[in-house]
Design an enzyme around this catalytic site. Structure first.
Site, short mmCIF file in Angstrom:
data_model
loop_
_atom_site.label_atom_id
_atom_site.label_comp_id
_atom_site.label_asym_id
_atom_site.label_seq_id
_atom_site.Cartn_x
_atom_site.Cartn_y
_atom_site.Cartn_z
N SER A 190 0.86 -1.19 0.00
CA SER A 190 0.00 0.00 0.00
C SER A 190 0.89 1.23 0.00
O SER A 190 1.54 1.53 1.01
CB SER A 190 -0.92 0.00 1.22
OG SER A 190 -1.84 -1.06 1.14
N LYS B 244 -7.36 1.78 -2.51
CA LYS B 244 -6.86 1.33 -1.20
C LYS B 244 -6.83 2.48 -0.20
O LYS B 244 -7.18 2.31 0.98
CB LYS B 244 -5.45 0.72 -1.35
CG LYS B 244 -4.79 0.30 -0.03
CD LYS B 244 -5.60 -0.75 0.71
CE LYS B 244 -5.12 -0.95 2.14
NZ LYS B 244 -4.16 -2.01 2.33
#
Length: 297
Positions: free
Chosen positions: A100, A175
């Protein structure tokens, strides 16, 4: 091992990377792994994988390289430079970054990889350690449709909800939105827990009935026991959620989106980290609410 499956190099064997790579081995993939801690490489070998002594060693014969590292600097560290992925992987390979990171880092990586003949997908995940172990992760992907189609069988061995969200960087943008929703949700649950306890209500019963109605959520289902037992062993560390809240607030500023509640929760996550709780699970936002409510924790 099935010879028709692509050979996989896996870089990063942490809380998420270890069970995910093991799920690929279970699905019949030939997985060679590298990470900084030898005991985690040993765990992969014990599960039927192959250990590598360097990134170059891991990726040399790979058809697919998967990276699962903490943040943008680590992605850049493993991708670039003479010892990195791009200098050592063969042209035509597919690089799937499941970390991420900032959307811009993903866009830059795809552009730089293209010059080396390497295809890239950004494919961050949601579902935490439990989702990784159970192979039920939600995987949000950015990149080309043809590369997504090629990666799909492999991603199917790791997750349940797998969606191409748009061009390079789109997976990271989705995300970031995911992390915004999760943080605000955990904060709301934490506030409810303190309110219920101070009111003298049976907390377990209250959370059960709340989770059966509109207030119910995956967050509450996954984190209910953490709240009840004050068990904050990390599935997803506050340190990492702090990093992610920085990503979403920065990205939102760049596109002109206001995140008033998100900004407050980002500060609460930052304060929890400043108080030494960065290594705890993000459900430890409860500790912040307890402190604000007069408890000594």
């Amino acid at each position: 091992m099935s010879s028709n499956l692509p050979k996989v190099a896996w870089i990063g064997l942490g809380i998420m990377g270890s069970p995910m790579s093991e799920n690929l081995i279970e699905a019949g993939y030939d997985v060679t792994g590298y990470t900084l801690e030898q005991d985690k490489v040993d765990r992969l070998v014990a599960a039927g994988g192959t250990g590598a002594v360097s990134i170059a060693d891991a990726v040399r014969d790979a058809d697919v390289v998967v990276t699962m590292v903490p943040a943008s600097p680590q992605v850049e560290a493993v991708a670039y430079g003479p010892d990195g992925i791009l200098e050592n992987v063969r042209p035509g390979a597919l690089l799937i970054d499941m970390s991420s990171i900032t959307p811009q880092t993903s866009v830059d990586l795809a552009r730089n990889a293209k010059g080396k003949g390497v295809r890239v997908l950004d494919a961050p995940v949601s579902g935490g350690e439990a989702g990784a172990i159970e192979a039920v992760l939600s995987i949000m992907v950015g990149g080309e449709q043809s590369d997504f189609d090629a990666a799909r069988p492999l991603l199917d061995a790791l997750g349940r909800t797998i969606v191409l969200c748009g061009p390079h960087g789109s997976g990271q943008t989705v995300k970031a939105a995911n992390q915004l929703i999760v943080a605000v949700n955990i904060q709301a649950c934490a506030e409810a827990v303190v309110f219920l306890e101070k009111s003298g209500v049976d907390l377990a019963a209250a959370l059960d009935v709340l989770n059966g109605g509109l207030a119910g959520s995956t967050v509450l289902t996954r984190k209910k026991d953490n709240f009840l037992k004050r068990d904050f062993a990390p599935g997803f560390r506050i340190d990492l959620h702090h990093k992610d809240m920085g990503i979403v607030t920065d990205a939102a500023r760049n596109v002109g989106a206001a995140l008033p509640v998100g900004a407050v929760v980002a500060q609460l996550v930052a304060s929890l980290r400043a108080q030494g709780d960065g290594g705890l699970d993000h459900s430890a936002l409860l500790r912040s609410v307890e402190r604000l409510s007069g408890a000594q924790v």
